[in-house]
Design an enzyme around this catalytic site. Structure first.
Site, PDB file in Angstrom:
ATOM      1  N   TYR A 132       0.813  -1.216   0.000  1.00 53.53           N
ATOM      2  CA  TYR A 132       0.000   0.000   0.000  1.00 53.53           C
ATOM      3  C   TYR A 132       0.847   1.267   0.000  1.00 53.53           C
ATOM      4  O   TYR A 132       0.439   2.293  -0.569  1.00 53.53           O
ATOM      5  CB  TYR A 132      -0.990  -0.021   1.170  1.00 53.53           C
ATOM      6  CG  TYR A 132      -2.193  -0.870   0.852  1.00 53.53           C
ATOM      7  CD1 TYR A 132      -3.249  -0.358   0.098  1.00 53.53           C
ATOM      8  CD2 TYR A 132      -2.261  -2.203   1.234  1.00 53.53           C
ATOM      9  CE1 TYR A 132      -4.337  -1.141  -0.248  1.00 53.53           C
ATOM     10  CE2 TYR A 132      -3.344  -2.997   0.892  1.00 53.53           C
ATOM     11  CZ  TYR A 132      -4.376  -2.458   0.153  1.00 53.53           C
ATOM     12  OH  TYR A 132      -5.441  -3.230  -0.203  1.00 53.53           O
ATOM     13  N   GLN A 170     -15.834   2.910  -7.193  1.00 56.32           N
ATOM     14  CA  GLN A 170     -15.166   1.743  -6.622  1.00 56.32           C
ATOM     15  C   GLN A 170     -13.674   2.009  -6.446  1.00 56.32           C
ATOM     16  O   GLN A 170     -12.966   1.199  -5.849  1.00 56.32           O
ATOM     17  CB  GLN A 170     -15.353   0.529  -7.543  1.00 56.32           C
ATOM     18  CG  GLN A 170     -16.807   0.130  -7.746  1.00 56.32           C
ATOM     19  CD  GLN A 170     -16.934  -0.984  -8.768  1.00 56.32           C
ATOM     20  OE1 GLN A 170     -16.590  -2.120  -8.495  1.00 56.32           O
ATOM     21  NE2 GLN A 170     -17.426  -0.654  -9.959  1.00 56.32           N
ATOM     22  N   ASN A 171     -13.202   3.138  -6.959  1.00 57.68           N
ATOM     23  CA  ASN A 171     -11.775   3.451  -6.922  1.00 57.68           C
ATOM     24  C   ASN A 171     -11.361   4.001  -5.565  1.00 57.68           C
ATOM     25  O   ASN A 171     -12.147   4.675  -4.881  1.00 57.68           O
ATOM     26  CB  ASN A 171     -11.425   4.461  -8.015  1.00 57.68           C
ATOM     27  CG  ASN A 171     -11.728   3.931  -9.398  1.00 57.68           C
ATOM     28  OD1 ASN A 171     -11.831   2.723  -9.606  1.00 57.68           O
ATOM     29  ND2 ASN A 171     -11.899   4.828 -10.362  1.00 57.68           N
ATOM     30  N   HIS A 188     -15.193   1.567  -1.741  1.00 55.25           N
ATOM     31  CA  HIS A 188     -14.111   0.713  -1.251  1.00 55.25           C
ATOM     32  C   HIS A 188     -13.087   1.453  -0.412  1.00 55.25           C
ATOM     33  O   HIS A 188     -12.010   0.926  -0.137  1.00 55.25           O
ATOM     34  CB  HIS A 188     -13.417   0.021  -2.434  1.00 55.25           C
ATOM     35  CG  HIS A 188     -14.332  -0.893  -3.176  1.00 55.25           C
ATOM     36  ND1 HIS A 188     -14.119  -1.287  -4.493  1.00 55.25           N
ATOM     37  CD2 HIS A 188     -15.489  -1.500  -2.803  1.00 55.25           C
ATOM     38  CE1 HIS A 188     -15.100  -2.087  -4.883  1.00 55.25           C
ATOM     39  NE2 HIS A 188     -15.937  -2.221  -3.875  1.00 55.25           N
ATOM     40  N   GLY A 279     -16.215   3.119 -17.002  1.00 46.90           N
ATOM     41  CA  GLY A 279     -14.982   2.391 -16.743  1.00 46.90           C
ATOM     42  C   GLY A 279     -15.071   1.301 -15.702  1.00 46.90           C
ATOM     43  O   GLY A 279     -14.093   1.027 -15.010  1.00 46.90           O
ATOM     44  N   THR A 280     -16.216   0.664 -15.573  1.00 40.32           N
ATOM     45  CA  THR A 280     -16.335  -0.443 -14.637  1.00 40.32           C
ATOM     46  C   THR A 280     -16.623  -1.731 -15.386  1.00 40.32           C
ATOM     47  O   THR A 280     -17.360  -1.737 -16.377  1.00 40.32           O
ATOM     48  CB  THR A 280     -17.426  -0.183 -13.574  1.00 40.32           C
ATOM     49  OG1 THR A 280     -17.597  -1.338 -12.757  1.00 40.32           O
ATOM     50  CG2 THR A 280     -18.750   0.180 -14.221  1.00 40.32           C
TER      51      THR A 280
END
EC number: 2.3.1.-
Length: 338
Positions: A132, A170-171, A188, A279-280
């Protein structure tokens, strides 16, 4: 040839789960919270609602294909008062953000699914933090692309007209915020937010490096050696009376989405009169069902993607290509705007 009609009375989707539930599976444990309908439950929807949804689903199977008529989409856009923009990794592709998905999508020898889990963090927090830390450092060198900017400018422009635009993403890369978007729901989590594993305190943290021990660590080269940083040298809670180990405040595999974020997401989806899916891949649940649920209500849904997805045929529009090239024109000022 006409396919066998779908009967929604035996299969409905729960926004809080990742699977379809059927009438033989028993009541959803969260049905009181999410309103999932079950065959045996008193929450069974009216026959009229079922008929309407089934009619939509069956129509979608009769050689129904989404339109690529931008002028027609712009008509809907010009009248919309509440727009939801659902975004995935594809919206950030133009910024050069690595996805760690698909062929070659590894960090060192690891797949993201092997590191982004509570179990991985419990067994090797040093390795997970290296992963990370690398992602955080990479993102500090990336910038919003024209797709992010178009969404942000659209939100600002329509706000002055009493119209609402909200991003449900979702990013975890924070590029929507950096582009200027204000109404953002991060399904997320966020790379630049941490959560204490001891006291639960949540903090925004953009320090680079996030702790001295991670400086220069996280190299993605498969030959790189794990840093094996002692736990007491990893990022710690900022509270003086705690100092517990912190973790990235993101949703890992095997974890549920934040209930409050889901509640707000459900509210936005229920109230929108236009939905964009940008873009998913439409394969990650429960987000994969958000746009189809909106389409089932009869709300116009437009997909913007480099390729078709499993949900494409559920939508009214599909515009194929990079989001950064297509979205600016789609969201540009219309003739009826002041």
């Amino acid at each position: 040839m006409r396919q066998t009609p779908i009967n929604l009375s035996w299969a409905v989707f729960c926004r809080y789960s990742t699977t379809w539930t059927c009438r033989n599976s028993g009541p959803c444990a969260k049905s009181s919270a999410c309103g999932t309908f079950h065959r045996e439950s008193s929450l069974l929807p009216s026959s009229g609602l079922l008929a309407a949804v089934n009619k939509f689903l069956n129509m979608s199977q009769e050689n129904r294909r989404p339109s690529s008529d931008m002028a027609k989409f712009r008509e809907y856009f010009s009248k919309a008062k509440h727009i939801v923009v659902l975004t995935g990794a594809g919206v950030s592709a133009g910024s050069g953000v690595p996805t760690f998905r698909g062929a070659g999508g590894l960090w060192r020898k690891w797949k993201a699914q092997e590191l982004a889990t509570p179990e991985a963090f419990a067994s090797n927090p040093s390795l997970v933090w290296e992963f990370y830390h690398y992602r955080r450092e990479v993102m500090l060198s990336k910038y919003p692309n024209p797709a992010h900017v178009a969404i942000a400018e659209c939100e600002k422009r329509l706000k002055s007209q009493g119209r609402r635009v909200v991003v449900i993403t979702q990013n975890i890369d924070e590029l929507h915020k950096r582009a200027g978007s204000e109404n953002i729901l991060e399904l997320h989590g966020n790379l630049f937010t941490t959560r204490c594993t001891k006291c639960g305190d949540i903090n925004i943290n953009r320090d680079s490096p996030i702790c001295p021990a991670l400086a220069g660590k996280g190299e993605p080269n498969p030959e790189a050696k794990d840093a094996k940083i002692p736990v007491d040298k990893l990022p710690r809670c900022r509270k003086d009376d705690c100092k517990g180990l912190v973790r990235p405040h993101v949703v890992w595999f095997g974890e549920g989405l934040d209930k409050e974020v889901l509640r707000q997401t459900s509210e936005e989806l229920d109230n929108c009169d236009l939905c964009l899916v940008v873009g998913t891949s439409s394969v990650v649940y429960p987000a994969a069902m958000f746009a189809p649920e909106v389409a089932w209500r009869g709300v116009p849904v437009a997909e913007f993607n480099i390729e078709e997805t499993p949900a494409t045929d559920s939508f009214g529009f599909m515009f194929q290509g990079p989001a950064g090239e297509i979205l600016p024109a789609a969201l540009a000022r219309t003739d009826n705007e002041p």
